[in-house]
Design a protein around this motif. Structure first.
Motif, PDB file in Angstrom:
ATOM      1  N   VAL A  18       0.839  -1.197   0.000  1.00  0.00           N
ATOM      2  CA  VAL A  18       0.000   0.000   0.000  1.00  0.00           C
ATOM      3  C   VAL A  18       0.878   1.253   0.000  1.00  0.00           C
ATOM      4  CG1 VAL A  18      -1.772   1.289   1.259  1.00  0.00           C
ATOM      5  CG2 VAL A  18      -1.894  -1.202   1.120  1.00  0.00           C
ATOM      6  N   TYR A  19       1.990   1.212   0.737  1.00  0.00           N
ATOM      7  CA  TYR A  19       2.961   2.310   0.710  1.00  0.00           C
ATOM      8  C   TYR A  19       3.358   2.618  -0.727  1.00  0.00           C
ATOM      9  CZ  TYR A  19       7.806   4.138   0.969  1.00  0.00           C
ATOM     10  OH  TYR A  19       8.973   4.853   0.777  1.00  0.00           O
ATOM     11  N   GLU A  20       3.710   1.584  -1.480  1.00  0.00           N
ATOM     12  CA  GLU A  20       4.165   1.774  -2.852  1.00  0.00           C
ATOM     13  C   GLU A  20       3.024   2.218  -3.765  1.00  0.00           C
ATOM     14  OE1 GLU A  20       6.047  -2.011  -3.447  1.00  0.00           O
ATOM     15  OE2 GLU A  20       8.000  -1.251  -2.840  1.00  0.00           O
ATOM     16  N   GLN A  21       1.814   1.733  -3.504  1.00  0.00           N
ATOM     17  CA  GLN A  21       0.668   2.135  -4.326  1.00  0.00           C
ATOM     18  C   GLN A  21       0.330   3.611  -4.125  1.00  0.00           C
ATOM     19  OE1 GLN A  21      -2.200  -0.738  -3.004  1.00  0.00           O
ATOM     20  NE2 GLN A  21      -1.565  -2.312  -4.466  1.00  0.00           N
ATOM     21  N   ILE A  22       0.358   4.058  -2.861  1.00  0.00           N
ATOM     22  CA  ILE A  22       0.094   5.474  -2.599  1.00  0.00           C
ATOM     23  C   ILE A  22       1.222   6.325  -3.162  1.00  0.00           C
ATOM     24  CG2 ILE A  22      -0.220   7.237  -0.812  1.00  0.00           C
ATOM     25  CD1 ILE A  22      -1.508   5.080   0.947  1.00  0.00           C
ATOM     26  N   LEU A  23       2.466   5.870  -2.987  1.00  0.00           N
ATOM     27  CA  LEU A  23       3.610   6.588  -3.540  1.00  0.00           C
ATOM     28  C   LEU A  23       3.471   6.743  -5.058  1.00  0.00           C
ATOM     29  CD1 LEU A  23       6.408   7.822  -2.837  1.00  0.00           C
ATOM     30  CD2 LEU A  23       7.385   5.577  -3.352  1.00  0.00           C
ATOM     31  N   ALA A  24       3.031   5.680  -5.718  1.00  0.00           N
ATOM     32  CA  ALA A  24       2.887   5.699  -7.178  1.00  0.00           C
ATOM     33  C   ALA A  24       1.866   6.741  -7.621  1.00  0.00           C
ATOM     34  CB  ALA A  24       2.488   4.319  -7.687  1.00  0.00           C
ATOM     35  N   VAL A  25       0.739   6.834  -6.915  1.00  0.00           N
ATOM     36  CA  VAL A  25      -0.283   7.802  -7.336  1.00  0.00           C
ATOM     37  C   VAL A  25       0.108   9.234  -6.971  1.00  0.00           C
ATOM     38  CG1 VAL A  25      -2.198   6.164  -7.409  1.00  0.00           C
ATOM     39  CG2 VAL A  25      -1.677   7.326  -5.263  1.00  0.00           C
ATOM     40  N   ILE A  26       0.976   9.379  -5.973  1.00  0.00           N
ATOM     41  CA  ILE A  26       1.530  10.716  -5.696  1.00  0.00           C
ATOM     42  C   ILE A  26       2.489  11.111  -6.814  1.00  0.00           C
ATOM     43  CG2 ILE A  26       3.069  12.027  -4.169  1.00  0.00           C
ATOM     44  CD1 ILE A  26       1.804  10.489  -1.814  1.00  0.00           C
ATOM     45  N   MET A  27       3.306  10.145  -7.237  1.00  0.00           N
ATOM     46  CA  MET A  27       4.277  10.424  -8.290  1.00  0.00           C
ATOM     47  C   MET A  27       3.610  10.709  -9.633  1.00  0.00           C
ATOM     48  SD  MET A  27       7.267   7.647  -7.293  1.00  0.00           S
ATOM     49  CE  MET A  27       8.432   8.120  -8.574  1.00  0.00           C
ATOM     50  N   GLY A  29       0.765  12.154  -9.996  1.00  0.00           N
ATOM     51  CA  GLY A  29      -0.029  13.370  -9.914  1.00  0.00           C
ATOM     52  C   GLY A  29      -1.480  13.181  -9.532  1.00  0.00           C
ATOM     53  N   THR A  30      -1.896  11.938  -9.259  1.00  0.00           N
ATOM     54  CA  THR A  30      -3.284  11.710  -8.828  1.00  0.00           C
ATOM     55  C   THR A  30      -3.553  12.468  -7.532  1.00  0.00           C
ATOM     56  OG1 THR A  30      -3.316   9.523  -9.866  1.00  0.00           O
ATOM     57  CG2 THR A  30      -4.966   9.960  -8.167  1.00  0.00           C
ATOM     58  N   TYR A  31      -2.597  12.374  -6.592  1.00  0.00           N
ATOM     59  CA  TYR A  31      -2.652  13.180  -5.377  1.00  0.00           C
ATOM     60  C   TYR A  31      -1.591  14.259  -5.536  1.00  0.00           C
ATOM     61  CZ  TYR A  31      -5.007   8.996  -3.496  1.00  0.00           C
ATOM     62  OH  TYR A  31      -5.851   7.925  -3.302  1.00  0.00           O
ATOM     63  N   GLU A  32      -2.016  15.491  -5.726  1.00  0.00           N
ATOM     64  CA  GLU A  32      -1.096  16.574  -6.050  1.00  0.00           C
ATOM     65  C   GLU A  32      -0.318  17.061  -4.824  1.00  0.00           C
ATOM     66  OE1 GLU A  32      -0.229  17.814  -8.835  1.00  0.00           O
ATOM     67  OE2 GLU A  32      -1.747  17.211 -10.288  1.00  0.00           O
ATOM     68  N   LEU A  33       0.821  17.678  -5.109  1.00  0.00           N
ATOM     69  CA  LEU A  33       1.640  18.279  -4.065  1.00  0.00           C
ATOM     70  C   LEU A  33       0.838  19.358  -3.329  1.00  0.00           C
ATOM     71  CD1 LEU A  33       4.607  18.308  -2.973  1.00  0.00           C
ATOM     72  CD2 LEU A  33       5.045  20.158  -4.593  1.00  0.00           C
ATOM     73  N   ASN A  34       0.998  19.382  -1.999  1.00  0.00           N
ATOM     74  CA  ASN A  34       0.342  20.368  -1.128  1.00  0.00           C
ATOM     75  C   ASN A  34      -1.180  20.221  -1.079  1.00  0.00           C
ATOM     76  OD1 ASN A  34       2.841  21.641  -0.512  1.00  0.00           O
ATOM     77  ND2 ASN A  34       2.738  22.755  -2.447  1.00  0.00           N
ATOM     78  N   THR A  35      -1.665  19.020  -1.404  1.00  0.00           N
ATOM     79  CA  THR A  35      -3.101  18.768  -1.274  1.00  0.00           C
ATOM     80  C   THR A  35      -3.331  17.674  -0.228  1.00  0.00           C
ATOM     81  OG1 THR A  35      -3.117  17.124  -3.064  1.00  0.00           O
ATOM     82  CG2 THR A  35      -3.569  19.414  -3.657  1.00  0.00           C
ATOM     83  N   LYS A  36      -4.566  17.634   0.243  1.00  0.00           N
ATOM     84  CA  LYS A  36      -4.932  16.668   1.276  1.00  0.00           C
ATOM     85  C   LYS A  36      -5.256  15.314   0.660  1.00  0.00           C
ATOM     86  CE  LYS A  36      -8.377  16.014   4.951  1.00  0.00           C
ATOM     87  NZ  LYS A  36      -9.575  16.603   5.591  1.00  0.00           N
ATOM     88  N   LEU A  37      -4.763  14.241   1.303  1.00  0.00           N
ATOM     89  CA  LEU A  37      -5.118  12.899   0.874  1.00  0.00           C
ATOM     90  C   LEU A  37      -6.581  12.623   1.241  1.00  0.00           C
ATOM     91  CD1 LEU A  37      -2.064  10.721   2.015  1.00  0.00           C
ATOM     92  CD2 LEU A  37      -2.607  11.454  -0.305  1.00  0.00           C
ATOM     93  N   PRO A  38      -7.225  11.678   0.562  1.00  0.00           N
ATOM     94  CA  PRO A  38      -8.569  11.264   0.983  1.00  0.00           C
ATOM     95  C   PRO A  38      -8.550  10.766   2.431  1.00  0.00           C
ATOM     96  CG  PRO A  38      -8.056  10.399  -1.195  1.00  0.00           C
ATOM     97  CD  PRO A  38      -6.782  10.985  -0.659  1.00  0.00           C
ATOM     98  N   SER A  39      -9.692  10.677   3.043  1.00  0.00           N
ATOM     99  CA  SER A  39      -9.783  10.196   4.424  1.00  0.00           C
ATOM    100  C   SER A  39      -9.295   8.750   4.526  1.00  0.00           C
ATOM    101  CB  SER A  39     -11.229  10.271   4.911  1.00  0.00           C
ATOM    102  OG  SER A  39     -12.022   9.327   4.212  1.00  0.00           O
ATOM    103  N   GLU A  40      -8.979   8.320   5.747  1.00  0.00           N
ATOM    104  CA  GLU A  40      -8.548   6.938   5.947  1.00  0.00           C
ATOM    105  C   GLU A  40      -9.610   5.958   5.468  1.00  0.00           C
ATOM    106  OE1 GLU A  40      -7.211   6.037   9.851  1.00  0.00           O
ATOM    107  OE2 GLU A  40      -5.428   7.319   9.723  1.00  0.00           O
TER     108      GLU A  40
END
Length: 240
Positions: A18-27, A29-40
């Motif tokens: 899951v660490y790598e999956q979230i990292l991949a979507v950050i890289m 651009g799905t989750y943009e820099l300086n934006t909030k992640l979805p809730s847990e």
């Protein structure tokens, strides 16, 4: 292996995935820099995992300074690792490489402290020689993965406890994988990046030379923690 141990190992493995999956979507651009992640709750649903597994993954991302948590607000993306990282390592191996750096920062910090107390003149000369070999490699713009590993190995020898060297030799492939990434990325930066890394090595050498175990421990831990963080700095933006 007990049922409890098996469940714990499975959770750690899922946490890494899951660490790598979230990292991949950050890289990407799905989750943009300086934006909030979805809730847990949303992330658990998206990645089909339990909350403890998700929290393990988020904790790792915080340790690697990719996200930060703000009390009462949630998790925010504070660093977008450069895609240049993926030129040198697949996303599927990044979690292990980062955790290897984490493990080394504790193990090698103690080896450096012991080296400061126990090293012989011959062992100190070997450490200095390995350091100078890295200087020569840097001057030639070489990758110097082998020279870097030899430097760390020389310090474990100087600890005069063969278990430290044995562990580094067992981890050689993983360690060199991490060194390979960080040094490749450094070569994409201005020369000052390699100078900074070599200054960290020099501080370790000086502490061991002076017999200052506390300084040697701190210098090694600082160097390896910095290397872990530098892995996600990628190439300078002006090169894109």
């Amino acid at each position: 292996m007990s049922k409890v141990s098996t469940q714990k190992n499975a959770q750690q493995s899922l946490g890494a995935m899951v660490y790598e999956q979230i990292l991949a979507v950050i890289m990407d651009g799905t989750y943009e820099l300086n934006t909030k992640l979805p809730s847990e709750a949303q992330l658990c649903k998206e990645f089909n995992v339990s909350r403890p597994i998700l929290r393990e993954a988020l904790a790792r991302l915080r340790e690697d300074e990719v996200i930060t948590s703000r009390r009462g607000s949630g998790s925010y993306v504070i660093k977008k690792p450069d895609s240049a990282v993926l030129q040198f390592s697949p996303i599927s191996s990044i979690a292990d490489i980062q955790r290897c750096f984490e493990f080394r920062s504790n193990l090698e910090a103690e080896a450096a402290a012991l080296a400061a107390e126990r090293r012989t003149d011959k062992q100190l000369a070997a450490i200095v020689s390995a350091y100078e070999n890295m200087n020569d490699a840097n001057a030639s713009n070489k990758l110097a993965t082998d020279e870097d590993f030899a430097f760390h190995l020389a310090i474990t020898d100087a600890a005069n406890n063969h278990f430290y060297r044995n562990v580094l030799e067992l981890l050689e492939k993983s360690i060199k994988g991490g060194i390979n990434i960080t040094r490749n990325l450094s070569l994409l930066h201005p020369e000052s990046r390699l100078q900074l890394v070599q200054e960290e090595h020099q501080i370790i050498v000086l502490a061991i030379t002076e017999g200052d175990s506390a300084a040697a421990r701190s210098a090694m831990k600082n160097h390896l923690n910095n290397a872990r963080i530098r892995m996600f700095e990628g190439a300078p933006r002006e090169r894109e």
